[in-house]
Design an enzyme around this catalytic site. Sequence first.
Site, mmCIF file in Angstrom:
data_model
loop_
_atom_site.group_PDB
_atom_site.id
_atom_site.type_symbol
_atom_site.label_atom_id
_atom_site.label_comp_id
_atom_site.label_asym_id
_atom_site.label_seq_id
_atom_site.Cartn_x
_atom_site.Cartn_y
_atom_site.Cartn_z
ATOM 1 N N CYS A 111 -5.778 -33.875 -48.168
ATOM 2 C CA CYS A 111 -5.103 -32.730 -47.524
ATOM 3 C C CYS A 111 -3.990 -33.164 -46.572
ATOM 4 O O CYS A 111 -3.129 -32.350 -46.226
ATOM 5 C CB CYS A 111 -6.115 -31.869 -46.790
ATOM 6 S SG CYS A 111 -7.417 -31.249 -47.862
ATOM 7 N N HIS A 137 -2.215 -27.971 -41.435
ATOM 8 C CA HIS A 137 -2.860 -27.855 -42.744
ATOM 9 C C HIS A 137 -3.620 -26.533 -42.807
ATOM 10 O O HIS A 137 -4.359 -26.187 -41.878
ATOM 11 C CB HIS A 137 -3.802 -29.041 -42.945
ATOM 12 C CG HIS A 137 -4.687 -28.915 -44.143
ATOM 13 N ND1 HIS A 137 -4.213 -28.502 -45.360
ATOM 14 C CD2 HIS A 137 -6.014 -29.141 -44.303
ATOM 15 C CE1 HIS A 137 -5.216 -28.475 -46.216
ATOM 16 N NE2 HIS A 137 -6.325 -28.859 -45.602
ATOM 17 N N ASN A 192 -7.336 -23.124 -49.176
ATOM 18 C CA ASN A 192 -6.971 -24.519 -48.931
ATOM 19 C C ASN A 192 -6.405 -25.116 -50.221
ATOM 20 O O ASN A 192 -7.149 -25.353 -51.171
ATOM 21 C CB ASN A 192 -8.210 -25.279 -48.462
ATOM 22 C CG ASN A 192 -7.910 -26.724 -48.110
ATOM 23 O OD1 ASN A 192 -6.825 -27.236 -48.404
ATOM 24 N ND2 ASN A 192 -8.863 -27.380 -47.478
HETATM 25 N N1 ACO Z 1 -21.221 -17.456 -48.531
HETATM 26 C C1 ACO Z 1 -22.300 -17.062 -47.839
HETATM 27 N N2 ACO Z 1 -23.072 -17.916 -47.162
HETATM 28 C C2 ACO Z 1 -22.735 -19.223 -47.181
HETATM 29 C C3 ACO Z 1 -21.619 -19.702 -47.896
HETATM 30 C C4 ACO Z 1 -20.860 -18.748 -48.601
HETATM 31 N N3 ACO Z 1 -19.750 -19.099 -49.291
HETATM 32 N N4 ACO Z 1 -21.517 -21.034 -47.732
HETATM 33 C C5 ACO Z 1 -22.541 -21.387 -46.950
HETATM 34 N N5 ACO Z 1 -23.263 -20.308 -46.607
HETATM 35 C C6 ACO Z 1 -24.470 -20.229 -45.787
HETATM 36 C C7 ACO Z 1 -25.150 -21.538 -45.655
HETATM 37 O O1 ACO Z 1 -26.028 -21.797 -46.754
HETATM 38 C C8 ACO Z 1 -25.929 -21.335 -44.373
HETATM 39 O O2 ACO Z 1 -27.094 -20.596 -44.660
HETATM 40 P P1 ACO Z 1 -28.484 -20.948 -43.931
HETATM 41 O O3 ACO Z 1 -28.211 -20.729 -42.468
HETATM 42 O O4 ACO Z 1 -29.427 -19.965 -44.531
HETATM 43 O O5 ACO Z 1 -28.752 -22.378 -44.263
HETATM 44 C C9 ACO Z 1 -25.011 -20.464 -43.541
HETATM 45 O O6 ACO Z 1 -24.086 -19.876 -44.468
HETATM 46 C C10 ACO Z 1 -24.234 -21.238 -42.507
HETATM 47 O O7 ACO Z 1 -23.700 -22.390 -43.124
HETATM 48 P P2 ACO Z 1 -22.840 -23.420 -42.330
HETATM 49 O O8 ACO Z 1 -22.469 -24.538 -43.230
HETATM 50 O O9 ACO Z 1 -23.535 -23.735 -41.058
HETATM 51 O O10 ACO Z 1 -21.567 -22.519 -42.019
HETATM 52 P P3 ACO Z 1 -20.365 -22.862 -41.103
HETATM 53 O O11 ACO Z 1 -20.285 -21.887 -40.026
HETATM 54 O O12 ACO Z 1 -20.315 -24.308 -40.743
HETATM 55 O O13 ACO Z 1 -19.151 -22.556 -42.080
HETATM 56 C C11 ACO Z 1 -17.581 -23.745 -43.453
HETATM 57 C C12 ACO Z 1 -19.026 -23.298 -43.289
HETATM 58 C C13 ACO Z 1 -16.697 -22.530 -43.572
HETATM 59 C C14 ACO Z 1 -17.465 -24.593 -44.712
HETATM 60 C C15 ACO Z 1 -17.208 -24.564 -42.212
HETATM 61 O O14 ACO Z 1 -18.137 -25.570 -41.967
HETATM 62 C C16 ACO Z 1 -15.857 -25.157 -42.345
HETATM 63 O O15 ACO Z 1 -14.864 -24.470 -42.364
HETATM 64 N N6 ACO Z 1 -15.764 -26.494 -42.417
HETATM 65 C C17 ACO Z 1 -14.511 -27.161 -42.598
HETATM 66 C C18 ACO Z 1 -14.379 -27.380 -44.021
HETATM 67 C C19 ACO Z 1 -12.984 -27.363 -44.485
HETATM 68 O O16 ACO Z 1 -12.133 -26.619 -44.058
HETATM 69 N N7 ACO Z 1 -12.780 -28.195 -45.428
HETATM 70 C C20 ACO Z 1 -11.554 -28.228 -46.093
HETATM 71 C C21 ACO Z 1 -11.381 -29.524 -46.685
HETATM 72 S S1 ACO Z 1 -11.099 -30.645 -45.506
HETATM 73 C C22 ACO Z 1 -9.676 -30.363 -44.951
HETATM 74 O O17 ACO Z 1 -8.889 -29.710 -45.549
HETATM 75 C C23 ACO Z 1 -9.471 -30.924 -43.685
#
Ligand code: ACO
Length: 325
Positions: free
Chosen positions: A115, A252, A282
């Site tokens: 990214c 990004h 993304n």
């Molecule tokens: N829909 C519904 N529920 C979901 C989904 C979904 N798509 N995905 C995960 N969940 C659930 C999980 O299973 C979890 O359930 P549980 O509590 O019963 O176990 C709950 O939602 C919370 O999950 P978390 O992983 O704790 O959610 P979080 O608040 O961390 O959000 C996310 C997840 C959006 C992926 C976040 O961690 C994030 O944005 N991380 C950065 C990732 C990113 O942007 N990566 C891009 C690539 S890297 C880059 O470009 C830099």
Amino acid sequence: MPQLRSVVLGVGAYLPAKTLTNDELAKRVDTSDEWIVQRTGIKERHIAAEGETTSMLGEKAARDALANAGVSANDIDLIVVATSTPDWTFPSTATQIQAALGITQGVAFDLQAVCSGFVFAVATAEKFLRSGSHKRALVIGAETFSRIIDWNDRTTCVLFGDGAGAMILEARPSAGRLDERGVLTTHLRSDGRHRAKLHVDGGPSATQTVGHLRMEGKEVFRFAVGQVTDVVKDAFAATGLTPEDLDWFVPHQANRRIIDMSAQKLGIAPEKIIATVHLHGNTSAASVPLALAVASADGRIKQGDLVMLEAVGGGFTWGSALIRW
Ligand code: ACO
């Protein structure tokens, strides 16, 4: 020898025609529009058609940037393509785009920093131009992440999309002043200890497969907000400029929450943020030039503006580029 600086002549973008909304995704995996918008800000993403490859998206973005810059393909002597989803293991996507544009002079190569790829590519092209070895660069970020997504994994499939963006840079004489147009400073970092947190579980040498993207979302989030601001601070320190001097912050486009929290941490006012993540998700290396193309076309980014690019990606890799537009 006179000092040279890389001046932005134009930007361009291309998004595949097919869109995939959050509601459509909710029919495939256990998710909802509300969850995706609240956690990421993403409303829809674009998906390449069958047979539509990364180089095809890149070529269209390149043609858009060439037209925007008023430059002919024959005037380009350096092509750098940032991608993690090349058409083929080899030859490079850059050489495919070079051929599609009918360019036979100069050099074309790919660069892989996930990214952060576009910021790494701008920094690389800028060094070529500043050295005097090349005159005009076409810098592209192009991706088809839909091909490496596990569409049964709701924790990743809701985040990514396909697209391409491009920028034309030209070497011009400069007195070295901060109010003169061009790339003022770039700062790149990487730390390979973080591979497990964001990687693809396939590759030609390791598995002889393409593989799927795997991510520890919380860890990536923590790193993106916690660590990455250092390269932006480095750009301010190198130039003596401050967040108040900035006209636009173009990070990004991974996640609206990461974007807003990073800006807040850096003391950058919310109205200076360019965010397009809601439109395309993304798109990895394509995300920064896609945002630049939108904000340039709608008249927000104007000649003379001070623009900070910032990105973070797998590796981890991260970087900044401060540009007087
Ligand atoms: N829909 C519904 N529920 C979901 C989904 C979904 N798509 N995905 C995960 N969940 C659930 C999980 O299973 C979890 O359930 P549980 O509590 O019963 O176990 C709950 O939602 C919370 O999950 P978390 O992983 O704790 O959610 P979080 O608040 O961390 O959000 C996310 C997840 C959006 C992926 C976040 O961690 C994030 O944005 N991380 C950065 C990732 C990113 O942007 N990566 C891009 C690539 S890297 C880059 O470009 C830099």
